[in-house]
Design a protein around this motif. Structure first.
Motif, PDB file in Angstrom:
ATOM      1  N   UNK A  49       0.855  -1.191   0.000  1.00  0.00           N
ATOM      2  CA  UNK A  49       0.000   0.000   0.000  1.00  0.00           C
ATOM      3  C   UNK A  49       0.888   1.236   0.000  1.00  0.00           C
ATOM      4  N   UNK A  50       0.269   2.383  -0.240  1.00  0.00           N
ATOM      5  CA  UNK A  50       1.023   3.633  -0.347  1.00  0.00           C
ATOM      6  C   UNK A  50       1.442   4.186   1.004  1.00  0.00           C
ATOM      7  N   UNK A  51       0.765   3.776   2.089  1.00  0.00           N
ATOM      8  CA  UNK A  51       1.096   4.257   3.428  1.00  0.00           C
ATOM      9  C   UNK A  51       1.134   3.103   4.416  1.00  0.00           C
ATOM     10  N   UNK A  55      -1.343  -0.170   4.711  1.00  0.00           N
ATOM     11  CA  UNK A  55      -0.713  -1.487   4.610  1.00  0.00           C
ATOM     12  C   UNK A  55      -1.166  -2.401   5.751  1.00  0.00           C
ATOM     13  N   UNK A  56      -1.286  -1.850   6.961  1.00  0.00           N
ATOM     14  CA  UNK A  56      -1.714  -2.679   8.090  1.00  0.00           C
ATOM     15  C   UNK A  56      -3.149  -3.157   7.909  1.00  0.00           C
ATOM     16  N   UNK A  61       2.713  -4.566   3.376  1.00  0.00           N
ATOM     17  CA  UNK A  61       3.782  -3.620   3.714  1.00  0.00           C
ATOM     18  C   UNK A  61       3.677  -2.438   2.759  1.00  0.00           C
ATOM     19  N   UNK A  62       4.421  -1.385   3.042  1.00  0.00           N
ATOM     20  CA  UNK A  62       4.405  -0.251   2.117  1.00  0.00           C
ATOM     21  C   UNK A  62       5.148  -0.619   0.838  1.00  0.00           C
ATOM     22  N   UNK A  63       4.725  -0.027  -0.256  1.00  0.00           N
ATOM     23  CA  UNK A  63       5.400  -0.260  -1.528  1.00  0.00           C
ATOM     24  C   UNK A  63       6.836   0.259  -1.469  1.00  0.00           C
ATOM     25  N   UNK A  64       7.066   1.271  -0.635  1.00  0.00           N
ATOM     26  CA  UNK A  64       8.406   1.836  -0.485  1.00  0.00           C
ATOM     27  C   UNK A  64       9.355   0.805   0.125  1.00  0.00           C
ATOM     28  N   UNK A 101      -1.051  -2.824  -5.164  1.00  0.00           N
ATOM     29  CA  UNK A 101      -0.749  -1.563  -4.485  1.00  0.00           C
ATOM     30  C   UNK A 101      -2.072  -0.902  -4.116  1.00  0.00           C
ATOM     31  N   UNK A 102      -2.363  -0.838  -2.829  1.00  0.00           N
ATOM     32  CA  UNK A 102      -3.617  -0.251  -2.351  1.00  0.00           C
ATOM     33  C   UNK A 102      -3.435   1.238  -2.068  1.00  0.00           C
ATOM     34  N   UNK A 103      -4.549   1.964  -2.052  1.00  0.00           N
ATOM     35  CA  UNK A 103      -4.570   3.420  -1.817  1.00  0.00           C
ATOM     36  C   UNK A 103      -3.609   4.135  -2.773  1.00  0.00           C
TER      37      UNK A 103
END
Length: 277
Positions: A49-51, A55-56, A61-64, A101-103
């Motif tokens: 996810x983007x944040x 992600x939680x 986990x974050x994409x970063x 990838x969410x959000x």
């Protein structure tokens, strides 16, 4: 119109998809159904996810973090070499066949581009995202990317576009040839009048008729100007009081909080101010 089952069928073809729709339309439910479909076939998708908060919520986990780009806002050749030399990143990227990838509305276009660079460097350099199936999930009517002050200043002075820049502004967005799955069924709200008001707020077409059709308890709105804008709004901030089921809520301080724009502002501007206060 598109149902969850129709979107799931498209996902199962292996196509790159942008899954979107109003809140309550079943985006998360559809993604979860696809994850179960993949796992039944011994395919473990990368869920990101983007944040961190987003992600939680999806158990990812974050994409970063997943891509190894961390907090970087651009990638140099040195950065790319360092990431592709990271055994942990290389290992999980190489075994990934599906990336979720969410959000995505909160993902800056530069970030999407950096993820693409990393995946092409590790997987297939000739295909966007290295040939991995990409599922982008989100609603661009919701929160935009978070930008630092210097990014806003640079964008305003030298950029081609004023205001937030979204993931679809990235060059790789079009290269992915995404199929847009816009879910249209509503599963969270069965009150048609309230739903129409929420939809109007979402699309910035909210007007006096919406409030008059469905009075809001504890709120006092006054409208001036044209159909799509408010002149000012007064909002009672209410808190539920003890006293059992059905006890009425009373305004805090007993008076409305008034935002006087001195002119027309969109409902989105007022919503931001109301939330901030």
């Amino acid at each position: 119109r598109m149902t969850q089952d129709e979107a799931l069928t498209i996902l199962q073809t292996g196509a790159n998809v942008f899954l979107t729709g109003e809140p309550g339309s079943g985006k998360t439910h559809t993604v979860n159904a696809y994850v179960r479909y993949l796992r039944d076939r011994n395919i473990e998708p990368a869920i990101t996810a983007s944040t961190g908060i987003a992600a939680t919520h999806i158990g990812g986990v974050t994409i970063h973090s997943w891509s190894g780009i961390g907090i970087k806002t651009d990638l140099t050749e040195y950065d790319l070499d360092a990431i592709t030399s990271n055994e942990g990143v290389v290992k999980h990227v190489r075994k990934t066949r599906v990336l979720i990838i969410d959000e995505v509305s909160m993902l800056a276009p530069e970030t999407l581009g950096m993820v693409d660079m990393v995946l092409r460097a590790i997987q297939n350099p000739d295909l966007p995202f290295g040939g991995i199936q990409v599922i982008l999930v989100g609603d661009f009517f919701q929160l935009p990317p978070v930008m630092k002050n210097y990014q806003k200043q640079e964008q305003g002075l030298f950029g081609d576009q004023k205001g937030p820049r979204f993931a679809y502004n990235s060059a790789v967005w079009s290269k992915l040839q995404l199929i847009v799955c816009y879910l249209t069924e509503q599963h969270r709200q069965d009150d048609s009048e309230l739903l129409s008001i929420l939809t109007a707020i979402r699309a910035d077409t909210f007007n006096a008729l919406d409030v008059r059709r469905r009075p809001v308890h504890g709120a006092d709105f006054s409208f001036k100007g044209n159909r799509h804008h408010l002149h000012w709004c007064g909002v009672f901030v209410s808190h539920a009081q003890p006293g059992g089921e059905g006890a009425p809520a009373r305004p805090r301080g007993g008076r409305p909080v008034v935002f006087d724009a001195g002119g027309d502002l969109s409902i989105g501007d007022y919503a931001g101010r109301c939330i901030a206060n």
